[in-house]
Design a protein around this motif. Structure first.
Motif, PDB file in Angstrom:
ATOM      1  N   PRO A   1     -14.194  -3.686  -0.842  1.00 27.46           N
ATOM      2  CA  PRO A   1     -12.949  -2.905  -0.802  1.00 27.46           C
ATOM      3  C   PRO A   1     -12.558  -2.559   0.631  1.00 27.46           C
ATOM      4  O   PRO A   1     -13.367  -2.085   1.420  1.00 27.46           O
ATOM      5  CB  PRO A   1     -13.315  -1.641  -1.601  1.00 27.46           C
ATOM      6  N   GLY A   2     -11.303  -2.838   0.952  1.00 28.32           N
ATOM      7  CA  GLY A   2     -10.791  -2.559   2.285  1.00 28.32           C
ATOM      8  C   GLY A   2     -10.965  -3.693   3.264  1.00 28.32           C
ATOM      9  O   GLY A   2     -10.356  -3.696   4.341  1.00 28.32           O
ATOM     10  N   SER A   3     -11.744  -4.714   2.912  1.00 26.78           N
ATOM     11  CA  SER A   3     -12.029  -5.796   3.850  1.00 26.78           C
ATOM     12  C   SER A   3     -10.840  -6.729   4.072  1.00 26.78           C
ATOM     13  O   SER A   3     -10.795  -7.462   5.055  1.00 26.78           O
ATOM     14  CB  SER A   3     -13.225  -6.620   3.369  1.00 26.78           C
ATOM     15  N   LEU A   4      -9.866  -6.691   3.137  1.00 24.22           N
ATOM     16  CA  LEU A   4      -8.700  -7.563   3.278  1.00 24.22           C
ATOM     17  C   LEU A   4      -7.430  -6.783   3.596  1.00 24.22           C
ATOM     18  O   LEU A   4      -6.332  -7.312   3.487  1.00 24.22           O
ATOM     19  CB  LEU A   4      -8.491  -8.385   1.988  1.00 24.22           C
ATOM     20  N   SER A   5      -7.577  -5.542   4.007  1.00 24.21           N
ATOM     21  CA  SER A   5      -6.387  -4.745   4.353  1.00 24.21           C
ATOM     22  C   SER A   5      -5.620  -5.361   5.502  1.00 24.21           C
ATOM     23  O   SER A   5      -4.414  -5.165   5.634  1.00 24.21           O
ATOM     24  CB  SER A   5      -6.795  -3.304   4.714  1.00 24.21           C
ATOM     25  N   ILE A   6      -6.292  -6.165   6.317  1.00 26.84           N
ATOM     26  CA  ILE A   6      -5.627  -6.827   7.434  1.00 26.84           C
ATOM     27  C   ILE A   6      -4.580  -7.822   6.941  1.00 26.84           C
ATOM     28  O   ILE A   6      -3.636  -8.166   7.654  1.00 26.84           O
ATOM     29  CB  ILE A   6      -6.662  -7.552   8.325  1.00 26.84           C
ATOM     30  N   LEU A   7      -4.702  -8.266   5.691  1.00 27.16           N
ATOM     31  CA  LEU A   7      -3.713  -9.176   5.134  1.00 27.16           C
ATOM     32  C   LEU A   7      -2.354  -8.504   4.997  1.00 27.16           C
ATOM     33  O   LEU A   7      -1.327  -9.173   4.978  1.00 27.16           O
ATOM     34  CB  LEU A   7      -4.160  -9.703   3.774  1.00 27.16           C
ATOM     35  N   MET A   8      -2.348  -7.195   4.896  1.00 25.74           N
ATOM     36  CA  MET A   8      -1.080  -6.453   4.837  1.00 25.74           C
ATOM     37  C   MET A   8      -0.283  -6.680   6.107  1.00 25.74           C
ATOM     38  O   MET A   8       0.927  -6.865   6.080  1.00 25.74           O
ATOM     39  CB  MET A   8      -1.347  -4.966   4.635  1.00 25.74           C
ATOM     40  N   GLU A   9      -0.978  -6.707   7.242  1.00 31.28           N
ATOM     41  CA  GLU A   9      -0.311  -6.944   8.514  1.00 31.28           C
ATOM     42  C   GLU A   9       0.227  -8.368   8.577  1.00 31.28           C
ATOM     43  O   GLU A   9       1.318  -8.620   9.079  1.00 31.28           O
ATOM     44  CB  GLU A   9      -1.284  -6.700   9.666  1.00 31.28           C
TER      45      GLU A   9
ATOM     46  N   ARG B   1       2.602  -4.436  -2.238  1.00 28.64           N
ATOM     47  CA  ARG B   1       1.742  -5.133  -1.282  1.00 28.64           C
ATOM     48  C   ARG B   1       0.327  -4.553  -1.303  1.00 28.64           C
ATOM     49  O   ARG B   1      -0.658  -5.293  -1.264  1.00 28.64           O
ATOM     50  CB  ARG B   1       2.341  -5.051   0.121  1.00 28.64           C
ATOM     51  N   ASN B   2       0.254  -3.227  -1.346  1.00 30.53           N
ATOM     52  CA  ASN B   2      -1.057  -2.593  -1.432  1.00 30.53           C
ATOM     53  C   ASN B   2      -1.779  -2.987  -2.723  1.00 30.53           C
ATOM     54  O   ASN B   2      -2.993  -3.218  -2.728  1.00 30.53           O
ATOM     55  CB  ASN B   2      -0.913  -1.070  -1.363  1.00 30.53           C
ATOM     56  N   SER B   3      -1.022  -3.061  -3.809  1.00 33.16           N
ATOM     57  CA  SER B   3      -1.610  -3.451  -5.091  1.00 33.16           C
ATOM     58  C   SER B   3      -2.129  -4.886  -5.043  1.00 33.16           C
ATOM     59  O   SER B   3      -3.192  -5.197  -5.608  1.00 33.16           O
ATOM     60  CB  SER B   3      -0.570  -3.325  -6.214  1.00 33.16           C
ATOM     61  N   LEU B   4      -1.382  -5.766  -4.359  1.00 28.02           N
ATOM     62  CA  LEU B   4      -1.811  -7.154  -4.252  1.00 28.02           C
ATOM     63  C   LEU B   4      -3.065  -7.289  -3.395  1.00 28.02           C
ATOM     64  O   LEU B   4      -3.927  -8.137  -3.675  1.00 28.02           O
ATOM     65  CB  LEU B   4      -0.677  -8.019  -3.690  1.00 28.02           C
ATOM     66  N   ILE B   5      -3.178  -6.469  -2.357  1.00 27.34           N
ATOM     67  CA  ILE B   5      -4.400  -6.478  -1.554  1.00 27.34           C
ATOM     68  C   ILE B   5      -5.588  -6.045  -2.412  1.00 27.34           C
ATOM     69  O   ILE B   5      -6.661  -6.663  -2.390  1.00 27.34           O
ATOM     70  CB  ILE B   5      -4.266  -5.551  -0.328  1.00 27.34           C
ATOM     71  N   TRP B   6      -5.381  -4.971  -3.175  1.00 33.99           N
ATOM     72  CA  TRP B   6      -6.431  -4.501  -4.077  1.00 33.99           C
ATOM     73  C   TRP B   6      -6.808  -5.580  -5.091  1.00 33.99           C
ATOM     74  O   TRP B   6      -7.991  -5.840  -5.335  1.00 33.99           O
ATOM     75  CB  TRP B   6      -5.957  -3.236  -4.808  1.00 33.99           C
ATOM     76  N   ALA B   7      -5.806  -6.232  -5.671  1.00 31.60           N
ATOM     77  CA  ALA B   7      -6.062  -7.280  -6.663  1.00 31.60           C
ATOM     78  C   ALA B   7      -6.790  -8.463  -6.026  1.00 31.60           C
ATOM     79  O   ALA B   7      -7.680  -9.062  -6.645  1.00 31.60           O
ATOM     80  CB  ALA B   7      -4.750  -7.738  -7.288  1.00 31.60           C
ATOM     81  N   THR B   8      -6.414  -8.800  -4.797  1.00 30.61           N
ATOM     82  CA  THR B   8      -7.064  -9.913  -4.099  1.00 30.61           C
ATOM     83  C   THR B   8      -8.541  -9.605  -3.860  1.00 30.61           C
ATOM     84  O   THR B   8      -9.413 -10.445  -4.121  1.00 30.61           O
ATOM     85  CB  THR B   8      -6.360 -10.186  -2.752  1.00 30.61           C
ATOM     86  N   GLU B   9      -8.820  -8.403  -3.370  1.00 27.91           N
ATOM     87  CA  GLU B   9     -10.213  -8.018  -3.135  1.00 27.91           C
ATOM     88  C   GLU B   9     -11.010  -8.000  -4.446  1.00 27.91           C
ATOM     89  O   GLU B   9     -12.163  -8.448  -4.490  1.00 27.91           O
ATOM     90  CB  GLU B   9     -10.264  -6.636  -2.477  1.00 27.91           C
TER      91      GLU B   9
ATOM     92  N   LEU C   1      -1.227 -15.924  -6.509  1.00 26.82           N
ATOM     93  CA  LEU C   1       0.017 -16.536  -6.047  1.00 26.82           C
ATOM     94  C   LEU C   1       1.149 -16.289  -7.038  1.00 26.82           C
ATOM     95  O   LEU C   1       2.297 -16.056  -6.636  1.00 26.82           O
ATOM     96  CB  LEU C   1      -0.173 -18.044  -5.835  1.00 26.82           C
ATOM     97  N   SER C   2       0.836 -16.337  -8.310  1.00 24.93           N
ATOM     98  CA  SER C   2       1.855 -16.079  -9.339  1.00 24.93           C
ATOM     99  C   SER C   2       2.352 -14.640  -9.238  1.00 24.93           C
ATOM    100  O   SER C   2       3.563 -14.376  -9.291  1.00 24.93           O
ATOM    101  CB  SER C   2       1.286 -16.340 -10.727  1.00 24.93           C
ATOM    102  N   ALA C   3       1.426 -13.710  -9.084  1.00 23.12           N
ATOM    103  CA  ALA C   3       1.798 -12.296  -9.000  1.00 23.12           C
ATOM    104  C   ALA C   3       2.631 -12.026  -7.754  1.00 23.12           C
ATOM    105  O   ALA C   3       3.663 -11.348  -7.809  1.00 23.12           O
ATOM    106  CB  ALA C   3       0.544 -11.430  -8.994  1.00 23.12           C
ATOM    107  N   SER C   4       2.201 -12.560  -6.607  1.00 26.79           N
ATOM    108  CA  SER C   4       2.946 -12.300  -5.374  1.00 26.79           C
ATOM    109  C   SER C   4       4.326 -12.952  -5.413  1.00 26.79           C
ATOM    110  O   SER C   4       5.292 -12.393  -4.890  1.00 26.79           O
ATOM    111  CB  SER C   4       2.158 -12.793  -4.159  1.00 26.79           C
TER     112      SER C   4
END
Length: 206
Positions: free
Chosen positions: A195-203, A180-188, A157-160
């Motif tokens: 890896p890749g399971s939270l890419s839907i969060l980008m949408e 945004r892509n970096s944050l998805i990677w960091a979240t996973e 949350l701090s990073a975003s």
């Protein structure tokens, strides 16, 4: 004419509602305490009893918006949905409603940096415990593997809050997409998701 006596909490909300309308139509800096007094129709002493300054009013409005987001997030977290669905829904609810957008713009106006910072830090403080519970559910479901959900969520949350804020960093289209892509990677990575399971969060964040 001054209005009839009202319970303290109700009067406080009336003041905040009036200030919200004035700040979004006239702007925070041009609005005066006298403007708020005229709209609410109360004695000066009553206004200053609740809020010693205009800055205190804006501070309370920031916390009211964050409190509303937290309430919606807690309702989502209490549902029977899978953790990843809750995560997506809470991310969506963290985006302010259209009726609040103009007020939020006042947090970003020149001279209002402390309110801008408060809006970021309050969101981190209020949403971290809620999202921690969601991640803990995800660990039980086998979707996440982190052993430190609170620390991970606080960091994310701090990073975003910094990386996606155009008033803090340049967020041109290319940079915003990369972050945004970096944050998805960091979240996973931090939550221990595949890896890749939270890419839907980008949408959900677009």
């Amino acid at each position: 004419m001054p209005r009839a006596h009202r319970p303290t909490a109700q009067r406080r909300e009336e003041i905040l509602d009036a200030a919200h309308a004035l700040f979004t139509t006239k702007g925070f800096q041009p609005t005066t305490m006298e403007d708020i007094l005229r709209v609410v129709g109360i004695a000066k002493g009553t206004l200053y009893y609740h809020f010693p300054s205009k800055e205190e009013i804006l501070n309370a409005l920031v916390l009211r918006i964050v409190g509303q987001v937290e309430q919606r997030a807690r309702e989502i977290a209490a549902s029977s949905s899978p953790a990843v669905d809750k995560l997506m829904a809470i991310m969506a609810t963290m985006r302010v409603k259209e009726t609040e957008t103009e007020l939020v713009e006042q947090f970003h106006a020149p001279g209002n940096a402390e309110f801008h910072l408060l809006s970021i830090t309050a969101m981190i403080e209020h949403l971290t415990p809620v999202l921690t519970d969601v991640v803990a559910q995800g660990v039980r479901e086998g979707f996440f593997t982190t052993s430190r959900p609170y620390d991970a969520i606080e960091l994310l949350l701090s990073a975003s809050g910094i990386l996606l804020d155009h008033d803090i960093l340049d967020t041109g289209p290319d940079k915003l997409s990369r972050r945004r892509n970096s944050l998805i990677w960091a979240t996973e990575t931090l939550l221990g998701a595949r890896p890749g399971s939270l890419s839907i969060l980008m949408e959900a964040d677009s």
